[in-house]
Structures are given as C-alpha cells and as structure tokens.
Design a protein around this motif. Structure first.
Motif, PDB file in Angstrom:
ATOM      1  N   LEU A   9       2.817  31.301  -9.414  1.00  0.00           N
ATOM      2  CA  LEU A   9       3.203  30.183  -8.559  1.00  0.00           C
ATOM      3  C   LEU A   9       4.717  29.985  -8.595  1.00  0.00           C
ATOM      4  N   ALA A  10       5.327  30.087  -9.766  1.00  0.00           N
ATOM      5  CA  ALA A  10       6.781  29.935  -9.865  1.00  0.00           C
ATOM      6  C   ALA A  10       7.497  30.994  -9.041  1.00  0.00           C
ATOM      7  N   LEU A  11       7.005  32.235  -9.102  1.00  0.00           N
ATOM      8  CA  LEU A  11       7.601  33.310  -8.319  1.00  0.00           C
ATOM      9  C   LEU A  11       7.484  33.036  -6.821  1.00  0.00           C
ATOM     10  N   ARG A  12       6.337  32.576  -6.410  1.00  0.00           N
ATOM     11  CA  ARG A  12       6.097  32.343  -4.985  1.00  0.00           C
ATOM     12  C   ARG A  12       6.926  31.152  -4.484  1.00  0.00           C
ATOM     13  N   ALA A  13       7.079  30.136  -5.329  1.00  0.00           N
ATOM     14  CA  ALA A  13       7.911  28.991  -4.952  1.00  0.00           C
ATOM     15  C   ALA A  13       9.375  29.390  -4.859  1.00  0.00           C
ATOM     16  N   ALA A  14       9.843  30.198  -5.815  1.00  0.00           N
ATOM     17  CA  ALA A  14      11.236  30.642  -5.787  1.00  0.00           C
ATOM     18  C   ALA A  14      11.521  31.496  -4.556  1.00  0.00           C
ATOM     19  N   ALA A  15      10.539  32.279  -4.144  1.00  0.00           N
ATOM     20  CA  ALA A  15      10.716  33.095  -2.937  1.00  0.00           C
ATOM     21  C   ALA A  15      10.889  32.231  -1.690  1.00  0.00           C
ATOM     22  N   ARG A  16      10.430  30.978  -1.748  1.00  0.00           N
ATOM     23  CA  ARG A  16      10.639  30.039  -0.646  1.00  0.00           C
ATOM     24  C   ARG A  16      12.014  29.381  -0.704  1.00  0.00           C
ATOM     25  N   GLY A  17      12.734  29.628  -1.791  1.00  0.00           N
ATOM     26  CA  GLY A  17      14.047  29.022  -1.949  1.00  0.00           C
ATOM     27  C   GLY A  17      14.080  27.840  -2.891  1.00  0.00           C
ATOM     28  N   ALA A  18      12.972  27.550  -3.560  1.00  0.00           N
ATOM     29  CA  ALA A  18      12.933  26.432  -4.500  1.00  0.00           C
ATOM     30  C   ALA A  18      13.615  26.811  -5.812  1.00  0.00           C
ATOM     31  N   ARG A  19      14.035  25.787  -6.545  1.00  0.00           N
ATOM     32  CA  ARG A  19      14.536  25.969  -7.906  1.00  0.00           C
ATOM     33  C   ARG A  19      13.456  25.428  -8.836  1.00  0.00           C
ATOM     34  N   VAL A  20      12.912  26.300  -9.661  1.00  0.00           N
ATOM     35  CA  VAL A  20      11.672  26.001 -10.380  1.00  0.00           C
ATOM     36  C   VAL A  20      11.911  25.871 -11.875  1.00  0.00           C
ATOM     37  N   THR A  21      11.420  24.779 -12.432  1.00  0.00           N
ATOM     38  CA  THR A  21      11.300  24.643 -13.876  1.00  0.00           C
ATOM     39  C   THR A  21       9.810  24.645 -14.195  1.00  0.00           C
ATOM     40  N   SER A  22       9.367  25.595 -15.013  1.00  0.00           N
ATOM     41  CA  SER A  22       7.943  25.739 -15.312  1.00  0.00           C
ATOM     42  C   SER A  22       7.721  25.582 -16.810  1.00  0.00           C
ATOM     43  N   LEU A  23       6.737  24.744 -17.179  1.00  0.00           N
ATOM     44  CA  LEU A  23       6.479  24.409 -18.570  1.00  0.00           C
ATOM     45  C   LEU A  23       5.175  25.026 -19.056  1.00  0.00           C
ATOM     46  N   THR A  24       5.196  25.575 -20.252  1.00  0.00           N
ATOM     47  CA  THR A  24       3.996  26.111 -20.873  1.00  0.00           C
ATOM     48  C   THR A  24       4.049  25.864 -22.367  1.00  0.00           C
ATOM     49  N   LEU A  25       2.888  25.877 -23.014  1.00  0.00           N
ATOM     50  CA  LEU A  25       2.806  25.816 -24.474  1.00  0.00           C
ATOM     51  C   LEU A  25       2.387  27.151 -25.072  1.00  0.00           C
ATOM     52  N   SER A  26       2.182  28.148 -24.219  1.00  0.00           N
ATOM     53  CA  SER A  26       1.741  29.464 -24.675  1.00  0.00           C
ATOM     54  C   SER A  26       2.928  30.410 -24.774  1.00  0.00           C
ATOM     55  N   ARG A  27       3.196  30.900 -25.986  1.00  0.00           N
ATOM     56  CA  ARG A  27       4.294  31.845 -26.173  1.00  0.00           C
ATOM     57  C   ARG A  27       4.020  33.169 -25.450  1.00  0.00           C
TER      58      ARG A  27
END
Length: 432
Positions: free
Chosen positions: A226-244
């Motif tokens: 999803l982050a990749l697809r949003a960035a391809a639209r021109g968005a600036r993405v901050t994505s949070l996870t707890l999984s290393r």
C-alpha cells in the motif's frame, strides 16, 4: 503457552515416532489433558447433542465411542479417530481443545472448510444456554501478558508476523498483501489475486483521497504494497509497523522501487506516532488492538488527522453479541496464531468513533464473500507448497495448525459469522 496437565499416557505411538512433534515443541498437542470421567462424559454428551441437529456427519471410531457411531443430519464428514482424547480435550479446554485435537490428528475432515463452515454457522447454538450463562466459570481467560499494552503489542505482533518473511511469501501473491482482496467477480482464481489486491488498495486510497502531495500515515505496514502504491500516486508516506521482519522487507521493496524519498517505514506503535496527516489508512490492524485500547486507537487517528482529512479503515467484523462473549475468552486463535487479538463488531467500531473522536462515519461497505475466496486461494497455495514450507523448518504439526487456521478463517466468512468492512471516516475542517 500454557501446558496442559499430562494424561497418564501422554504420547500415542504416532507422536512418539515423529521427532517434530516432541513434547517440548508442542506440549499441549502431545499431552492429552487429564479430566475426570464425569467431565469427559458431560463433554461427550454436549458434543453429541450439538452435532445431532447439524447438517453434517460426525463419525466416531475406536475406543471411547458411545451411542451411535454417526450423528448429524448429513453433510460434510467430521471423522473422530480417537473419541476418548477428543472428548477429553473438549471437556478440558473447549474450542482450544477442539483445535488442538485436530493438530494431534485425533479428528479430520475430507472437506475441512465445509465442516467448519457448518460449525461456524451454528456457533451460537453449539453450547447449551445453561452452560453459556456459566461461561465465565469454564471458559479459558486471556493471559495478562497478552494485553495490548505497548510491550504486549510488540510481543504479540512478533509472534505472528516475525515467523518468517519467506513463509508468508510462499502462500501470498507477489504483492505480499495479507488482507482481503476485492475481486471483480466470484469465484476467483489465483492469477487474478494480485490484481484484486491492487483493486482493494486503490479503493482504500481513493476513499482517503490520496494523490499528489498527500501526507499519508499508514498504521500497519504489512510488507509495503500500500505504501508503494500510494507513493506512486505522489503521496509522501509514513508507515508504522511493530514487526522487524516486515519493516526489513518493506524497506527493501521501497528501495528497489526507487521511492525512498517518498516512503518512510518506521518501527513505531500507533500510540507513539506524531505529526499531522491529510489522510490515514489502516488495513486489518484494528483486530490486533484489543477492546480495551479501541478508544485509544481511534483517538490517535483523530489526533493525527488534519482538519478536513480522511481515514480509510479496513476491518474484519463479527456479530456484536458474539464479540461480547469472546472479548475476554482465550481461544485457539489466540494461543496459536494471533495472541491478544479481538475482532470488533460494526457496532463496536462505530460506537468507539462516536464516543471518543470528532470523526464522522461517512461510508461503510462490506464484502465478506471476497475474503472467503482470498483465504481459499491462500489455503490452496499453502497446501501446494507444503514441501517448501517444510524446507523452511516448519514441522508437520505447524503445517497442520496453519491449514486449520486458514480453513477456520475461511469458514467464518463463508458462514457469514465474519465479515470485512471498508470504512471512510471524515474530520470536519474547522476553517469552513
């Protein structure tokens, strides 16, 4: 993991012959719990009463079978190979024991999804009303350590999502999306799954109004699609996870796509997130939040969202009354798959938003049948690649457990017991 009290003879011959099923690895699968004869008899009576009126066939064989060998009104076959052990497990640990009995090969079903779908469709009726009222006395309780505090959430998430990126890659499609796809039509086929995952992602991004210049926060990275697809639209993405493990692979994928200037993958709890965003998207992450923290979660969405912003949320849901019954119960899924998780109801989501935020529920769309197909495709792929799963070091009991998890989940959606929603929440622009 809580170890069951060992039975007099904790290992049957087939267990003893298989090194991957030694007690230290699967203690509560190898050990049949010791229960009194009256309790085992009550469990057998309750099980037979529940199955008698269902559209399936339950066939009991071997020692311990009492009454008719087959009960039920006809339908998918549930074959109990070891009734004594089966009833002991159900009598001691209810549905946790039912799942462990499958892992121990004490029962099987040629059409596992079919049999579990019948059981899911009649879940509210399986336990007699008097026993339901006594549920607090007999149901296993969730361990304190699995509460979704900041430390508890990290441990709970790690137990599932840090198993192995390679494991998930074996049964997910190339997008590595681990949530319901959205197909054009049903039934679906494997070659359509990646496109259906992109359709799901695009719909969420459209709901959130993500485009050129959008400041997007994603809560729950997955493996980054999803982050990749949003960035391809021109968005600036901050994505949070707890999984290393997820963060490592998501960062690799972002780098390979040449989008490191637009996407930041952070190891961060949603409670510690800072900043202001035009849009927030969270896909099937609320199920890991826990009921006591739903207000905290939704307040965080509200605080992080700019006035006039939009939240797109995808959530698995279950009937409200069943959710209330399950919210403090320790289940097979908690023990073996998703520690600390709880699926909310539509009512619980909407009440939390109403009571704890300034957000408005602007839209809700359900498509549970699509999740059933998504899970079927994952389950079939997992079965096809069983040898590769074994080569990664996952033993036969794990593979049987994972098969049960995927089938159990698919049955929940096929029966209508579970559903999946896409929500749009909006925040009023104070400047207007």
């Amino acid at each position: 993991m809580t170890t069951a009290e060992p039975a007099t003879t904790p290992q049957r011959a087939d267990f003893a012959a298989e090194p991957e099923r030694w007690p230290e690895r699967w203690p509560d699968v190898v050990a049949v719990p010791r229960v009194s004869r009256p309790r085992a008899a009550i469990a057998e009576a309750v099980v037979r009463r529940a199955l008698r009126g269902l559209p399936l066939q339950a066939r009991f064989a071997g020692p311990g079978a009492a009454g008719p060998r087959t009960v039920g009104r006809g339908g998918p076959l549930l074959e109990v190979h070891d009734p004594t052990a089966f009833h002991a497990r159900v009598g001691a640990h209810g549905l946790v024991g039912f799942g462990e009995s499958y892992m121990a090969r004490e029962w099987d079903a040629p059409d596992l999804v079919g049999a579990l779908t019948v059981l899911a469709a009649h879940a509210a009726e399986l336990v007699p009303a008097p026993l339901q009222r006594l549920r607090p006395l007999w149901a296993l309780r969730q361990p304190e350590a699995e509460r979704n505090t900041a430390d508890g959430s990290r441990a709970n998430i790690s137990r599932h999502y840090d198993l192995s990126n390679d494991l998930f890659a074996l049964f997910l499609d190339d997008t590595l999306s681990y949530s319901s796809a959205l197909f054009r039509g049903l039934p679906a086929s494997w070659d359509l799954l990646a496109a259906a995952q992109h359709r799901k992602i695009d719909r969420l991004l459209d709901l959130a109004g993500v485009g050129e210049g959008t400041r997007l926060l994603e809560i729950g990275t997955g493996w980054g699609e999803l982050a990749l697809r949003a960035a391809a639209r021109g968005a600036r993405v901050t994505s949070l996870t707890l999984s290393r493990e997820q963060r490592a692979l998501a960062r690799e994928r972002v780098h390979a796509a040449g989008l490191t200037d637009r996407v930041s993958i952070e190891l961060c709890d949603y409670r510690d997130a800072r900043g202001t965003y035009d849009a927030v998207v969270s896909v099937e992450m609320i199920e890991a939040v826990g009921a006591e923290f739903w207000p905290v979660y939704f307040r965080a969405l509200d605080a992080l969202l700019a006035p006039g912003g939009r939240v797109a949320l995808q959530a698995i849901t279950m009937p409200h009354e069943r959710m209330l019954a399950a919210r403090t119960t320790f289940t097979w899924i908690h023990k073996y798959v998703f520690p600390g998780g709880l699926i909310p109801s539509v009512r619980a989501v909407e009440e939390s938003v109403r009571d704890h935020t300034g957000l408005t529920v602007a839209r809700r769309d359900a498509y549970g049948a699509h999740y059933a197909e998504t899970l079927r495709l994952w389950r079939e792929r997992f079965a096809e690649r069983s040898e590769e799963v074994e080569a990664l070091g996952f033993d036969e009991t794990f593979r049987r457990m994972w098969t049960f998890y995927l089938a159990y989940s698919e049955a929940g959606f096929r029966s209508g017991y579970l559903d999946v929603q896409q929500y749009l929440f909006t925040k009023e622009d104070a400047a207007r």
